[in-house]
Design an enzyme around this catalytic site. Structure first.
Site, PDB file in Angstrom:
ATOM      1  CG  LEU A 218       4.924  -9.978  -5.914  1.00  0.00           C
ATOM      2  CD1 LEU A 218       4.749 -10.555  -7.309  1.00  0.00           C
ATOM      3  CD2 LEU A 218       4.288  -8.593  -5.825  1.00  0.00           C
TER       4      LEU A 218
ATOM      5  CB  ALA B  45       7.592  -6.518  19.688  1.00  0.00           C
ATOM      6  CB  SER B  46       8.506  -7.481  14.501  1.00  0.00           C
ATOM      7  OG  SER B  46       7.472  -6.823  13.786  1.00  0.00           O
TER       8      SER B  46
ATOM      9  CG  ASP C  76     -10.526  -3.870  22.795  1.00  0.00           C
ATOM     10  OD1 ASP C  76     -10.175  -3.744  21.603  1.00  0.00           O
ATOM     11  OD2 ASP C  76     -10.337  -2.980  23.648  1.00  0.00           O
TER      12      ASP C  76
ATOM     13  CE1 TYR D 240     -10.953  -6.936  17.284  1.00  0.00           C
ATOM     14  CE2 TYR D 240      -9.648  -5.327  16.064  1.00  0.00           C
ATOM     15  CZ  TYR D 240     -10.032  -6.634  16.302  1.00  0.00           C
ATOM     16  OH  TYR D 240      -9.474  -7.644  15.553  1.00  0.00           O
TER      17      TYR D 240
ATOM     18  CG  ASP E 218       1.876   5.665  15.196  1.00  0.00           C
ATOM     19  OD1 ASP E 218       1.740   4.480  14.837  1.00  0.00           O
ATOM     20  OD2 ASP E 218       0.927   6.473  15.235  1.00  0.00           O
ATOM     21  CD  GLU E 219       0.478  -0.180  15.461  1.00  0.00           C
ATOM     22  OE1 GLU E 219       0.494  -1.208  16.162  1.00  0.00           O
ATOM     23  OE2 GLU E 219      -0.185  -0.078  14.419  1.00  0.00           O
TER      24      GLU E 219
ATOM     25  CE1 TYR F  31       4.017  -3.699  11.713  1.00  0.00           C
ATOM     26  CE2 TYR F  31       2.635  -2.387  13.171  1.00  0.00           C
ATOM     27  CZ  TYR F  31       3.447  -2.484  12.061  1.00  0.00           C
ATOM     28  OH  TYR F  31       3.709  -1.367  11.304  1.00  0.00           O
TER      29      TYR F  31
ATOM     30  CG  PHE G 239      -1.620   1.245   1.537  1.00  0.00           C
ATOM     31  CD1 PHE G 239      -2.287   1.972   0.565  1.00  0.00           C
ATOM     32  CD2 PHE G 239      -1.607   1.727   2.840  1.00  0.00           C
ATOM     33  CE1 PHE G 239      -2.927   3.168   0.880  1.00  0.00           C
ATOM     34  CE2 PHE G 239      -2.241   2.906   3.167  1.00  0.00           C
ATOM     35  CZ  PHE G 239      -2.896   3.634   2.187  1.00  0.00           C
TER      36      PHE G 239
ATOM     37  N   GLY H   7      -4.465  -6.675  24.306  1.00  0.00           N
ATOM     38  CA  GLY H   7      -3.435  -5.642  24.426  1.00  0.00           C
ATOM     39  C   GLY H   7      -3.650  -4.446  23.525  1.00  0.00           C
TER      40      GLY H   7
END
EC number: 4.2.1.46
Length: 338
Positions: free
Chosen positions: A35, A162-163, A293, A217, A135-136, A160, A12, A296
């Site tokens: 891909l 954390a990676s 939800d 959520y 930003d996460e 995600y 995207f 975390g």
């Protein structure tokens, strides 16, 4: 003119970046992408025959192939976007996130470092490795806390994030340890044309027009800062060409909205733009369904972008109202391309 290696260029944000570079600069773009399910080659249809664009199907974890790509195309810069990015998928299966986001970034850094050492002094000075992140990595905020700055510590919540935090640390370490000229950007939630249907905005649009439930959520009060993808890629290119080596830059839309606000606004736009509803539905908002939800689930993201504003003069150009209207219209008329 630069040779720019874009990883994840069929995704995207990557495809929006490539369209921007081809349409607004004279640079040559090498798109490498594995891909996966999230890739969308139709997003690159307008540039695929351009002589300044080339595509190679490549896994960024494949060191030998990446070395060959660097040798073949001699990039002046790397813009690294290739990543697994969907939080829900990271919760149910983290292995791909560790492999692509951490091991893949390490592989690119190693190849880039070795390649950089072979360059003459002039090209060494101008080479850039731009890592596009999220930003996460900062974790979340309460409603009363100030926005994250580039000095905020990392406190990721999901596999995600954390990676991505780990990949940011690797990029910074390759700069500190080996001198590789890197720049990192952390952006807020992107939206726009060609986004994969698993993400909030395209999911709500596609479900609504099919008369399916709009899952929200928890209570829908989670707050995100929204950034139009075209603004993001313009800022990213500006950072690549004008940003300071070794620095981090936050890129946000200065537009905090609750998830519930976003979904309600989508429904309002659909009432105007697609008034003929399926399944005898009276109002699109009737499809809103509150679900359990996410584990975390971060409460709020907010970015302080005063650094990029002050140093590079960048400001988002598209308001959320403009961007969301444009996005809803695009999905209504391009449902097969998303």
């Amino acid at each position: 003119m630069m040779n720019i290696l874009v990883t994840g260029g069929s995704g995207f944000i990557g495809s929006a970046l490539i369209r921007y570079i081809i349409n607004h600069t004279q640079d040559f773009v090498i798109n490498i992408d594995k891909l996966t399910y999230a890739a969308n080659q139709s997003a690159l249809r307008e540039v695929e025959n351009n002589p300044r664009y080339v595509f190679e199907k490549v896994d960024i974890c494949d060191l030998n192939v990446i070395e060959n790509i660097f040798e073949k195309y001699q990039p002046d810069a790397v813009m690294h976007l290739a990543a697994e990015s969907h939080v829900d998928r990271s919760i149910s299966g983290a292995a791909d996130f560790v492999q692509t986001n951490i091991v893949g970034t390490y592989t690119l850094l190693e190849v880039a470092k070795n390649y950089w050492h072979t360059l003459d002094e002039a090209k060494k000075t101008t080479f850039r490795f731009h890592h596009i992140s999220t930003d996460e990595v900062y974790g979340d905020l309460s409603l009363s806390e100030p926005a994250f700055t580039e000095q905020s510590p990392y406190h990721p919540s999901s596999p995600y994030s954390a990676s991505k935090a780990a990949s940011n640390h690797l990029v910074q370490a390759w700069h500190r340890t080996y001198g590789l000229p890197v720049i990192i950007t952390n952006s807020s939630n992107n939206y726009g044309a060609y986004q994969h249907a698993e993400k909030l905005i395209p999911l709500m649009i596609s479900n609504a027009v099919m008369g399916k439930p709009l899952p929200i959520y928890g209570d829908g009060q989670q707050i995100r800062d929204w950034l139009f993808v075209e603004d993001h890629v313009q800022a990213s290119y500006l950072v690549l060409t004008k940003g300071r080596v070794g620095e981090n830059y936050n890129i946000g839309g200065n537009c905090e909205k609750t998830n519930l606000e976003v979904v309600k606004r989508i429904c309002q736009l659909l009432e105007e733009l697609a008034p003929s509803k399926p399944n005898h539905i009276k109002y699109y908002e009737d499809l809103m369904t509150f679900v359990k939800d996410r584990p975390g689930h971060d409460v709020r993201y907010s970015l302080d972008c005063s650094k990029i504003h002050a140093e590079l003069g960048w400001q988002p150009q598209i308001t959320f109202e403009q961007g969301l209207r444009q996005t809803v219209k695009w999905y209504l008329f391009n449902s097969s391309s998303s």
